[in-house]
Design an enzyme around this catalytic site. Structure first.
Site, PDB file in Angstrom:
ATOM      1  N   ASP A  48      -2.355  -7.853  14.373  1.00  0.00           N
ATOM      2  CA  ASP A  48      -2.046  -8.282  13.011  1.00  0.00           C
ATOM      3  C   ASP A  48      -3.319  -8.689  12.279  1.00  0.00           C
ATOM      4  OD1 ASP A  48      -0.855  -9.330  10.701  1.00  0.00           O
ATOM      5  OD2 ASP A  48      -0.621 -11.300  11.644  1.00  0.00           O
TER       6      ASP A  48
ATOM      7  N   TYR B 220       8.186   2.014   0.403  1.00  0.00           N
ATOM      8  CA  TYR B 220       7.250   1.912   1.524  1.00  0.00           C
ATOM      9  C   TYR B 220       8.063   1.744   2.799  1.00  0.00           C
ATOM     10  CZ  TYR B 220       3.238   0.043   4.191  1.00  0.00           C
ATOM     11  OH  TYR B 220       2.243  -0.176   5.107  1.00  0.00           O
TER      12      TYR B 220
ATOM     13  N   TYR C  73      -4.465  -4.248  -3.902  1.00  0.00           N
ATOM     14  CA  TYR C  73      -3.217  -4.949  -3.585  1.00  0.00           C
ATOM     15  C   TYR C  73      -3.472  -6.145  -2.671  1.00  0.00           C
ATOM     16  CZ  TYR C  73       1.394  -5.963  -1.738  1.00  0.00           C
ATOM     17  OH  TYR C  73       2.547  -6.615  -1.373  1.00  0.00           O
ATOM     18  N   HIS C  74      -4.142  -5.905  -1.553  1.00  0.00           N
ATOM     19  CA  HIS C  74      -4.344  -6.969  -0.579  1.00  0.00           C
ATOM     20  C   HIS C  74      -5.380  -7.991  -1.040  1.00  0.00           C
ATOM     21  CE1 HIS C  74      -2.452  -3.900   2.084  1.00  0.00           C
ATOM     22  NE2 HIS C  74      -1.822  -4.974   2.494  1.00  0.00           N
TER      23      HIS C  74
ATOM     24  N   HIS D 152      -3.275  -9.609   8.965  1.00  0.00           N
ATOM     25  CA  HIS D 152      -2.981 -10.515   7.852  1.00  0.00           C
ATOM     26  C   HIS D 152      -3.505 -11.901   8.223  1.00  0.00           C
ATOM     27  CE1 HIS D 152       0.133  -7.497   6.518  1.00  0.00           C
ATOM     28  NE2 HIS D 152      -0.454  -7.809   5.396  1.00  0.00           N
TER      29      HIS D 152
ATOM     30  N   LYS E 102      -5.793 -15.359  16.401  1.00  0.00           N
ATOM     31  CA  LYS E 102      -4.812 -14.360  15.989  1.00  0.00           C
ATOM     32  C   LYS E 102      -4.673 -13.327  17.106  1.00  0.00           C
ATOM     33  CE  LYS E 102      -4.092 -12.673  12.018  1.00  0.00           C
ATOM     34  NZ  LYS E 102      -2.684 -13.148  11.994  1.00  0.00           N
TER      35      LYS E 102
END
Length: 652
Positions: A530, A13, A167-168, A532, A526
């Protein structure tokens, strides 16, 4: 000699700085034996902003490559024959646009478009739940996913139009049962919508083109059983719900990146063993083996990997595939009663969760519920680490050790040159000046009209790409037509009943609140792009349960918005979370606005993947505390907040 199976695709990746620098990295990795490309795009590209947009400041080229227009995509694949490649593009909200640019470049190369092979991730539901790079509301976003699928059926028959990404979900705290259920519910939502867009006789083939992208964690036996459960549940769903008779179309096809969440900043050399063990979870069982594997580098908890670090991860795959005898045997676990029992347990839990989601109206209707459950599950996971119930070597046990020579010299990571952003902006402006503006506006107008009519946006997107439109302009059309969306945070204002062990902190919060004359107010924000949000969510979740009055409005806020909200709420503390590497310019902006607003008395704390030298610079700007992944004891952070508001003996 035994006949060996063909190995999975080896991917890395990758993408950073500029299209030209990323192209050089791809060509180097292919020469080292990588067999497929996996493109990482930067956050402005993922969220539909050009590199010169105000929200892109500090984010350009940080977590991936910036692609603003056809020229950038052309440079990204210069000298790489796309007709011979298998390219995975980790892109979601702007997936129709990036695929359009890819098709346009392939046509320029003279490729047979029908021969193109690869995947666009194109999973918006997990973006609402965990990653945060969504743009539009769920229903029109789902329609764009199936637009891509319908278009590829007709024009790119070897392309995977959607990669259901669990995945996340695991990174956000999902249990194995939740990961199974939420990913499968997403696939069901997509297939239900797609049925109305393709001929009935083509639907089974399209079911066969849906692929998955999963996470493999450190509990590798459970993870291997999870993958066997995935394959069996998908076979069951496609057979019973959709009546797919051909076994090849019911096959669970997946790629994997092993768990980055479990990589540690402390003793980072230990991550090599974690990555290897996690890879075994998705390769040992032949009947549930990944079709493509990409491994993180050992130092991704520290920052951006260097080419050598990525090479090390690639060699790990090659040694397993070519030096061992793994690929000479059938499935090693068929008939194993322990494995069979665990698989059935996981399937039963996933089925229960799927029934609940179905009763709610499916994945789209259940987004708020799933988000809240993920935040709760993640809180439970972190609590187990804090109490040492879950052992993490070098973190909560055996913390002492020798200094790692791997991090000597350059700190063990690659740092993106800050000049890259201005370089990208300069080339973007030159592109706009050189293009035929009339042709661009005509193409964008046609795209807008088609989107309003509910037509498939792909042909119009490809036309806009060829005309010279930019990523921000394409996404701007989608925002105009469908509106923007703010996803759920999963953090309610009401405390949970998980307050055991928090008594001392709650007493300290009560005491300082009494002296302040009102409840301690903590604003969590935030800044930047981003998405996340796991760390910010867990800080807000714990602060709420400790008795603080919290404000957390989710991701993608400007420094101006955060400071304005802190002033409006009369905050006692401001907490900022950034994991994209853009902390220096964004925090500098926040601190300047705090000074301008006369709020220098309000302490600011910052969390993220922040090198030591950057932490020192943040403190020099006036930041009171800097936390990185090594600061996993949330209760310690809570007591720090109390002390910052009222630094007294009682609060310390």
């Amino acid at each position: 000699m035994a006949q060996k199976d063909k190995p999975w695709l080896f991917r890395t990746y990758a993408g950073h700085s500029t299209a030209a620098k990323s192209n050089a990295l791809y060509r180097t990795n292919l020469a080292k034996g990588q067999t497929g490309l996996s493109v990482a795009f930067d956050l402005p590209t993922q969220t539909g902003y050009d590199s010169d947009h105000v929200l892109a400041r500090g984010e350009v080229g940080k977590v991936g490559v910036p692609i603003c227009h056809l020229g950038d995509m052309r440079a990204l694949f210069e000298g790489i024959p796309l007709e011979q490649m298998n390219t995975s593009m980790t892109i979601n909200a702007t997936a129709p646009w990036l695929l359009s640019l890819y098709i346009a470049v392939a046509e320029e190369q003279g490729a047979d478009i029908a021969a193109l092979q690869g995947t666009v991730q194109n999973d918006l539901i997990k973006e609402y739940l965990s990653r945060g790079t969504y743009i539009c509301p769920p229903k029109p976003s789902l329609a764009m996913i199936t637009d891509v699928a319908a278009y590829t059926r007709e024009h790119l028959p070897k392309w995977n139009p959607m990669n259901v990404c669990s995945y996340h979900l695991q990174e956000a705290g999902a249990t194995p049962q939740q990961e199974l259920a939420y990913a499968l519910a997403t696939a069901i939502a997509v297939l239900d919508d797609l049925k109305g867009k393709v001929p009935a006789e083509s639907f089974p083939e399209m079911v066969g083109r849906i692929s998955f992208f999963v996470n493999a964690g450190i509990r590798f036996v459970t993870e291997m059983c999870k993958m066997r459960a995935f394959t069996e549940l998908w076979d069951e769903i496609t057979r019973d719900r959709y009546g797919i008779a051909e076994e090849k179309y019911r096959r669970f096809r997946y790629g994997v990146q092993v768990n980055s969440l479990g990589l540690t900043e402390q003793q980072p050399e230990n991550n090599v063993y974690r990555i290897l063990l996690e890879m075994l979870a998705v390769t040992l069982s032949k009947n549930a083996r990944a079709r493509a594997v990409q491994l993180p580098a050992w130092n991704e908890a520290l920052g951006l990997p260097r080419p050598w670090d990525q090479q090390w991860s690639l060699r790990m795959q090659q040694i397993l595939a070519y030096e061992t005898d793994l690929l000479e045997y059938g499935d090693l676990f068929d008939g194993n009663p322990v494995i069979a029992a665990k698989v059935e347990e996981l399937k039963a839990g996933a089925r229960d969760e799927l029934r609940l989601l179905d009763d709610m109206g499916g994945a789209i209707a259940a987004i708020d519920y799933m988000k809240a459950r993920l935040v709760e599950s993640n809180a439970e996971r972190l609590a187990r680490i804090e109490t040492n119930e879950t052992v993490v070597v070098g973190v909560n046990r055996w913390q002492g050790g020798e200094d790692s020579p791997l991090t000597a010299g350059d700190g063990g990571i690659m740092v993106v040159d800050p000049a890259v952003e201005q370089d990208q902006i300069t080339r973007l402006q030159a592109w706009r000046q050189a293009r035929d503006e009339g042709a661009v506006q005509l193409a964008l107008g046609a795209l807008r009209d088609a989107a309003r009519r509910g037509e498939n946006v792909m042909p119009w997107s490809i036309a806009a790409a060829k005309a010279g439109a930019t990523t921000g302009e394409w996404a701007g059309i989608m925002r105009q037509v469908h509106g923007e969306y703010r996803g759920p945070t999963g953090v309610s204002s009401s405390p949970s009943n998980r307050t055991e062990g928090l008594e001392e902190i709650r007493d300290a919060v009560d005491a300082v609140s009494a002296r302040l004359g009102r409840r301690l107010k903590f604003v969590v924000g935030k800044p930047g792009l981003d998405g996340h949000s796991n760390g910010a969510e867990q800080i807000a979740f714990r602060a709420r349960d400790c008795g603080m009055d919290i404000t957390y409005e989710g991701i993608r806020l400007t420094p101006e918005q955060i400071v304005a909200r802190a002033a409006e709420e009369d905050a006692h503390v401001i907490g900022l979370s950034i994991l994209s590497g853009s902390h220096l310019p964004l925090i500098e902006d926040v601190m300047a606005r705090i000074r301008a607003a006369g709020m220098v008395h309000v302490p600011v704390i910052v969390g993220g993947i922040i090198p030591d030298e950057d932490a020192a610079r943040l403190r020099a700007m006036g930041v009171a505390r800097v936390y990185t992944p090594k600061d996993f004891q949330l209760n310690t952070i809570m007591m720090d907040i109390v002390a910052l508001v009222e630094p007294s003996v009682e609060a310390a």
